[in-house]
Design a protein around this motif. Structure first.
Motif, PDB file in Angstrom:
ATOM      1  N   ILE A  12       1.164 -10.051  -5.684  1.00 48.54           N
ATOM      2  CA  ILE A  12       1.294  -8.655  -5.274  1.00 48.54           C
ATOM      3  C   ILE A  12      -0.071  -8.006  -5.271  1.00 48.54           C
ATOM      4  O   ILE A  12      -0.835  -8.130  -6.218  1.00 48.54           O
ATOM      5  N   LYS A  13      -0.356  -7.301  -4.203  1.00 49.09           N
ATOM      6  CA  LYS A  13      -1.661  -6.663  -4.039  1.00 49.09           C
ATOM      7  C   LYS A  13      -1.459  -5.174  -3.897  1.00 49.09           C
ATOM      8  O   LYS A  13      -0.402  -4.716  -3.498  1.00 49.09           O
TER       9      LYS A  13
ATOM     10  N   GLY B   7       5.961  -0.369  -2.867  1.00 50.37           N
ATOM     11  CA  GLY B   7       6.840  -1.460  -2.470  1.00 50.37           C
ATOM     12  C   GLY B   7       6.905  -2.596  -3.459  1.00 50.37           C
ATOM     13  O   GLY B   7       7.595  -3.583  -3.249  1.00 50.37           O
ATOM     14  N   ARG B   8       6.182  -2.451  -4.557  1.00 51.07           N
ATOM     15  CA  ARG B   8       6.077  -3.583  -5.484  1.00 51.07           C
ATOM     16  C   ARG B   8       7.422  -3.976  -6.052  1.00 51.07           C
ATOM     17  O   ARG B   8       7.850  -5.132  -5.985  1.00 51.07           O
TER      18      ARG B   8
ATOM     19  N   ALA C 287      -4.655  -7.741  -7.205  1.00 56.53           N
ATOM     20  CA  ALA C 287      -5.343  -6.594  -6.628  1.00 56.53           C
ATOM     21  C   ALA C 287      -6.830  -6.861  -6.606  1.00 56.53           C
ATOM     22  O   ALA C 287      -7.400  -7.327  -7.581  1.00 56.53           O
ATOM     23  N   LEU C 288      -7.470  -6.553  -5.503  1.00 56.47           N
ATOM     24  CA  LEU C 288      -8.895  -6.840  -5.370  1.00 56.47           C
ATOM     25  C   LEU C 288      -9.698  -5.792  -6.099  1.00 56.47           C
ATOM     26  O   LEU C 288      -9.583  -4.602  -5.812  1.00 56.47           O
TER      27      LEU C 288
ATOM     28  N   SER D 148       0.848  -1.189   0.000  1.00 58.89           N
ATOM     29  CA  SER D 148       0.000   0.000   0.000  1.00 58.89           C
ATOM     30  C   SER D 148       0.882   1.237   0.000  1.00 58.89           C
ATOM     31  O   SER D 148       2.103   1.143  -0.050  1.00 58.89           O
ATOM     32  N   PHE D 149       0.244   2.382   0.081  1.00 62.37           N
ATOM     33  CA  PHE D 149       1.030   3.612  -0.029  1.00 62.37           C
ATOM     34  C   PHE D 149       1.784   3.941   1.241  1.00 62.37           C
ATOM     35  O   PHE D 149       2.759   4.658   1.213  1.00 62.37           O
TER      36      PHE D 149
END
Lengths: 103, 175
Positions: free
Chosen positions: A60-61, A66-67, A88-89, A11-12
């Motif tokens: 990866i979500k 951080g990807r 990703a949902l 996430s950010f």
């Protein structure tokens, strides 16, 4: 355990790296703020490399910073990657999200 | 191997996006040797997870992921947006670039950002207009040329008008 999955939620504000087996049972995890994604990934993977992990899939979500970092650390460690997936949902227009931030 | 697969998949996806080759799924022999363990339910799941790595299924996975894995029960995260198959000797940067490009193509990050906050109907309209204009700009370079030609013709008209002696000559009339 030779095979397994590495989940990375980027996430950010944070990145959480969780290492599980093929069926999703968690073996180890670690997290770190924005620019510590590499460190977090390194910690999580170190535990598993000691246990003898050879192959891994990466999931990866979330759009986040951080990807790339997690991918790089996984690559540099001795683990072979089989897949990299983006999990990703995406709602099919479900719940109404928060209102826009007024900046 | 992975490169050929990805190129195959790209060609497939470009030509026949709607092909769901479901019947191909369960019968292909696994690529990777299944791990050594163990008890029966686990072994079936191992077989299924290793089945997912065969070439036909990989192309399926890339062209139509949701349909490719519709039949598997034990597959953990049943739904994903992008999948990149990794060769062992691939350099790091190339792999990252490939992943990034795949994600960009799928539009995952854009979608996520859009869904973070609520979008009113007005904002939705604006976004749609912007996207449409982008798409049209890419597909039709002609409107630009026609606009330029219009400008040129208007300039020409101005020149002609200057050439034409529309205006009355200066000076008072004799009477």
């Amino acid at each position: 355990i030779p095979k397994g999955v590495i989940h990375a939620q980027a996430s950010f504000n944070n990145t959480i790296v969780t290492v599980t087996d093929v069926w999703g049972q968690v073996i180890s995890w670690s997290s770190g703020p924005l620019f510590a994604a590499q460190i977090a990934a390194g910690n999580a993977i170190r535990v598993v490399v000691d246990q003898g992990r050879q192959r891994a899939e990466v999931m990866i979500k979330c759009p986040g910073l951080g990807r790339d970092a997690t991918l790089r650390t996984i690559r540099r460690s001795s683990i072979l990657l089989s897949f990299i997936r983006d999990v990703a949902l995406m709602p099919h227009n479900g719940c109404r999200p928060h209102k826009k931030r007024c900046m | 191997m992975a490169f050929s697969l990805t190129s195959l998949s790209k060609s497939l996806s470009s030509l026949l996006p709607s092909q769901h080759s479901l019947p191909n799924l369960p019968q292909n022999p696994p690529n990777f040797a299944p791990p050594v363990s163990q008890s029966d339910p686990k072994s079936t799941s191992i077989r299924l997870s290793s089945c997912l790595t065969t070439p036909a299924e990989e192309t399926n996975a890339i062209t139509c992921p949701s349909f490719a894995y519709a039949n598997t029960l034990f597959f953990k995260s049943g739904h994903y947006n992008v999948q990149v198959v990794v060769a062992d000797n691939e350099p790091e940067d190339k792999l990252l670039g490939r992943f990034r490009r795949a994600v960009f193509k799928a539009g995952v990050i854009q979608e996520c950002k859009r869904r973070m906050f609520f979008e009113s109907s007005q904002e939705k309209k604006k976004r749609k207009v912007r996207e449409a204009s982008k798409r049209n700009r890419r597909r039709r370079p002609k409107p630009k040329d026609s606009a330029q030609s219009k400008e040129e013709t208007s300039k020409k008209d101005d020149d002609e008008e200057d050439g034409d002696n529309w205006e009355l000559p200066e000076g008072d009339l004799p009477y």
